[in-house]
Design an enzyme around this catalytic site. Structure first.
Site, PDB file in Angstrom:
ATOM      1  N   HIS A  73      13.099 -12.368  -6.697  1.00  0.00           N
ATOM      2  CA  HIS A  73      12.647 -10.998  -6.491  1.00  0.00           C
ATOM      3  C   HIS A  73      13.221 -10.057  -7.549  1.00  0.00           C
ATOM      4  O   HIS A  73      14.436  -9.851  -7.612  1.00  0.00           O
ATOM      5  CB  HIS A  73      13.091 -10.548  -5.095  1.00  0.00           C
ATOM      6  CG  HIS A  73      12.578  -9.217  -4.680  1.00  0.00           C
ATOM      7  ND1 HIS A  73      13.381  -8.268  -4.093  1.00  0.00           N
ATOM      8  CD2 HIS A  73      11.340  -8.677  -4.751  1.00  0.00           C
ATOM      9  CE1 HIS A  73      12.658  -7.200  -3.817  1.00  0.00           C
ATOM     10  NE2 HIS A  73      11.410  -7.416  -4.204  1.00  0.00           N
ATOM     11  N   ARG A  74      12.360  -9.538  -8.404  1.00  0.00           N
ATOM     12  CA  ARG A  74      12.770  -8.682  -9.533  1.00  0.00           C
ATOM     13  C   ARG A  74      13.766  -9.422 -10.426  1.00  0.00           C
ATOM     14  O   ARG A  74      14.704  -8.832 -10.963  1.00  0.00           O
ATOM     15  CB  ARG A  74      13.343  -7.355  -9.045  1.00  0.00           C
ATOM     16  CG  ARG A  74      12.413  -6.590  -8.108  1.00  0.00           C
ATOM     17  CD  ARG A  74      13.022  -5.305  -7.568  1.00  0.00           C
ATOM     18  NE  ARG A  74      12.331  -4.905  -6.350  1.00  0.00           N
ATOM     19  CZ  ARG A  74      12.745  -3.955  -5.517  1.00  0.00           C
ATOM     20  NH1 ARG A  74      13.861  -3.288  -5.776  1.00  0.00           N
ATOM     21  NH2 ARG A  74      12.067  -3.667  -4.424  1.00  0.00           N
ATOM     22  N   ASP A 102       7.597  -5.786 -11.520  1.00  0.00           N
ATOM     23  CA  ASP A 102       6.725  -4.644 -11.275  1.00  0.00           C
ATOM     24  C   ASP A 102       6.434  -3.974 -12.611  1.00  0.00           C
ATOM     25  O   ASP A 102       7.342  -3.789 -13.425  1.00  0.00           O
ATOM     26  CB  ASP A 102       7.410  -3.631 -10.351  1.00  0.00           C
ATOM     27  CG  ASP A 102       8.020  -4.278  -9.120  1.00  0.00           C
ATOM     28  OD1 ASP A 102       7.313  -4.402  -8.108  1.00  0.00           O
ATOM     29  OD2 ASP A 102       9.214  -4.653  -9.166  1.00  0.00           O
ATOM     30  N   HIS A 115      10.672  -0.968 -10.861  1.00  0.00           N
ATOM     31  CA  HIS A 115      10.131  -0.956  -9.502  1.00  0.00           C
ATOM     32  C   HIS A 115       9.875   0.445  -8.969  1.00  0.00           C
ATOM     33  O   HIS A 115       8.780   0.760  -8.508  1.00  0.00           O
ATOM     34  CB  HIS A 115      11.085  -1.693  -8.553  1.00  0.00           C
ATOM     35  CG  HIS A 115      10.658  -1.634  -7.115  1.00  0.00           C
ATOM     36  ND1 HIS A 115      11.064  -0.625  -6.257  1.00  0.00           N
ATOM     37  CD2 HIS A 115       9.850  -2.440  -6.383  1.00  0.00           C
ATOM     38  CE1 HIS A 115      10.530  -0.813  -5.072  1.00  0.00           C
ATOM     39  NE2 HIS A 115       9.785  -1.909  -5.112  1.00  0.00           N
ATOM     40  N   GLU A 183       3.447  -7.600 -10.250  1.00  0.00           N
ATOM     41  CA  GLU A 183       2.858  -6.587  -9.384  1.00  0.00           C
ATOM     42  C   GLU A 183       2.449  -5.358 -10.178  1.00  0.00           C
ATOM     43  O   GLU A 183       3.250  -4.774 -10.907  1.00  0.00           O
ATOM     44  CB  GLU A 183       3.830  -6.162  -8.280  1.00  0.00           C
ATOM     45  CG  GLU A 183       3.221  -5.094  -7.377  1.00  0.00           C
ATOM     46  CD  GLU A 183       4.145  -4.593  -6.278  1.00  0.00           C
ATOM     47  OE1 GLU A 183       3.813  -3.557  -5.664  1.00  0.00           O
ATOM     48  OE2 GLU A 183       5.185  -5.231  -6.040  1.00  0.00           O
ATOM     49  N   GLN A 218      -0.552  -9.417  -8.624  1.00  0.00           N
ATOM     50  CA  GLN A 218      -0.698  -8.952  -7.252  1.00  0.00           C
ATOM     51  C   GLN A 218      -0.604  -7.425  -7.196  1.00  0.00           C
ATOM     52  O   GLN A 218      -0.095  -6.779  -8.116  1.00  0.00           O
ATOM     53  CB  GLN A 218       0.354  -9.574  -6.346  1.00  0.00           C
ATOM     54  CG  GLN A 218       1.785  -9.148  -6.678  1.00  0.00           C
ATOM     55  CD  GLN A 218       2.804  -9.667  -5.686  1.00  0.00           C
ATOM     56  OE1 GLN A 218       2.473 -10.334  -4.703  1.00  0.00           O
ATOM     57  NE2 GLN A 218       4.066  -9.362  -5.926  1.00  0.00           N
TER      58      GLN A 218
END
Length: 310
Positions: A73-74, A102, A115, A183, A218
């Site tokens: 995650h990130r 992101d 993010h 993302e 996504q």
């Protein structure tokens, strides 16, 4: 959130499963030895491409994934400042093949990996750019953001770490032979970011045959995911959130996965989504996220989903 390290061979096998729709099984081992996931092909009779229906239609039951995918995650955001190149490298050292990030756009039109809508939490923007509050990504130029320290807030040893541009981030992933769950963040703030992101991905070689199995785009914006599919139909995509199964069936015409918060998962919802076939003919895949994803692969296995962002 804590991460579950994976051996490199296992991570490669998991990547192959995500990209090709194969099932994973773990070979039998002697007590006290570590296991490496291996691929087994889905039986042709059970493959959704053999059904007469199309995307969005129910298919046969999805084969179980014995070793769900763990996506950093990130980056490895418990070991290094999130969404930085240091976090990418930390994930690589931990054996994590897939990372999530992101992308947003600066005032002068550059794509950067960050993010939050503002830079207050993860940089020294309040000190470096006084009077520019609230330090929104969209209000600052790429040159202004490039001056910011994106590491000291996390730990002193990361002082001087920068907010990466998307092209630099992609090159580091390539250097590490890693894969990306990308993302589109806050796309309503950035009209045309879908096409712009695809242009950059294409320029960096990420839309060629070798990379397509290493990339998923996504967004919470289902319409934006549909735009990505229309502009790059070979690229795999996912919709974030936990839509009702009837909406998931509609999204399946242009997406390959539904990625919900773990606290929204129910056995009935998971089964209904797994019965649907996505834009490329495979069962929709589910990757969960949120605090409940912290245990990694065991959390995904317990919920019967394909992976976690943790």
């Amino acid at each position: 959130m804590p991460h579950v390290p994976l051996r490199r061979a296992a991570a490669v096998a998991l990547l192959a499963a995500l990209a090709t729709g194969t099932a994973l099984t773990a070979p039998a081992t002697r007590p006290g030895t570590r296991t490496t996931a291996t691929r087994t092909a889905v039986h042709p009779a059970a493959h959704p491409r053999d059904d007469p229906g199309g995307p969005g239609q129910p298919g046969p039951p999805t084969p179980a994934v014995a070793s769900p995918l763990v996506i950093a995650h990130r980056g490895a955001s418990r070991q290094a400042p999130e969404n930085t190149l240091a976090a990418v490298d930390a994930a690589h050292r931990a054996g994590l093949t897939w990372v999530e990030n992101d992308v947003q756009r600066t005032r002068d039109g550059q794509l950067v990996v960050v993010h939050d809508a503002t830079l207050r939490r993860t940089t020294d923007a309040p000190r470096a750019l006084p009077g520019r509050a609230p330090w929104r990504v969209a209000d600052l130029t790429a040159a202004e953001i490039a001056r910011l320290d994106a590491g000291s807030w996390f730990a002193a040893r990361f002082a001087g770490e920068r907010v990466p541009t998307l092209d630099r981030y992609l090159r580091r992933l390539d250097h590490n032979h890693q894969s990306l769950l990308l993302e589109l963040k806050n796309p309503a703030r950035y009209p045309g970011i879908e096409a712009q992101t695809l242009r950059l991905l294409r320029a960096e070689g990420w839309l060629d045959r070798a990379h397509l199995g290493r990339l998923v785009v996504q967004s919470f914006c289902a319409r934006c995911v549909g735009t990505v599919h229309r502009l790059a139909p070979r690229l795999r995509t996912a919709v974030l959130g936990a839509p009702a199964p009837r909406d998931a069936a509609r999204y399946a015409r242009f997406t390959d996965g539904i990625n919900p918060p773990m606290n929204r998962l129910t056995p009935g919802w998971t089964a209904a989504v797994h019965r649907l076939r996505g834009a490329h003919g495979d069962p929709l895949r589910i990757c969960g996220w949120g605090p409940e994803a912290a245990p990694g692969a065991p959390a995904a296995a317990a919920r019967g989903i394909d992976g976690v962002v943790a």
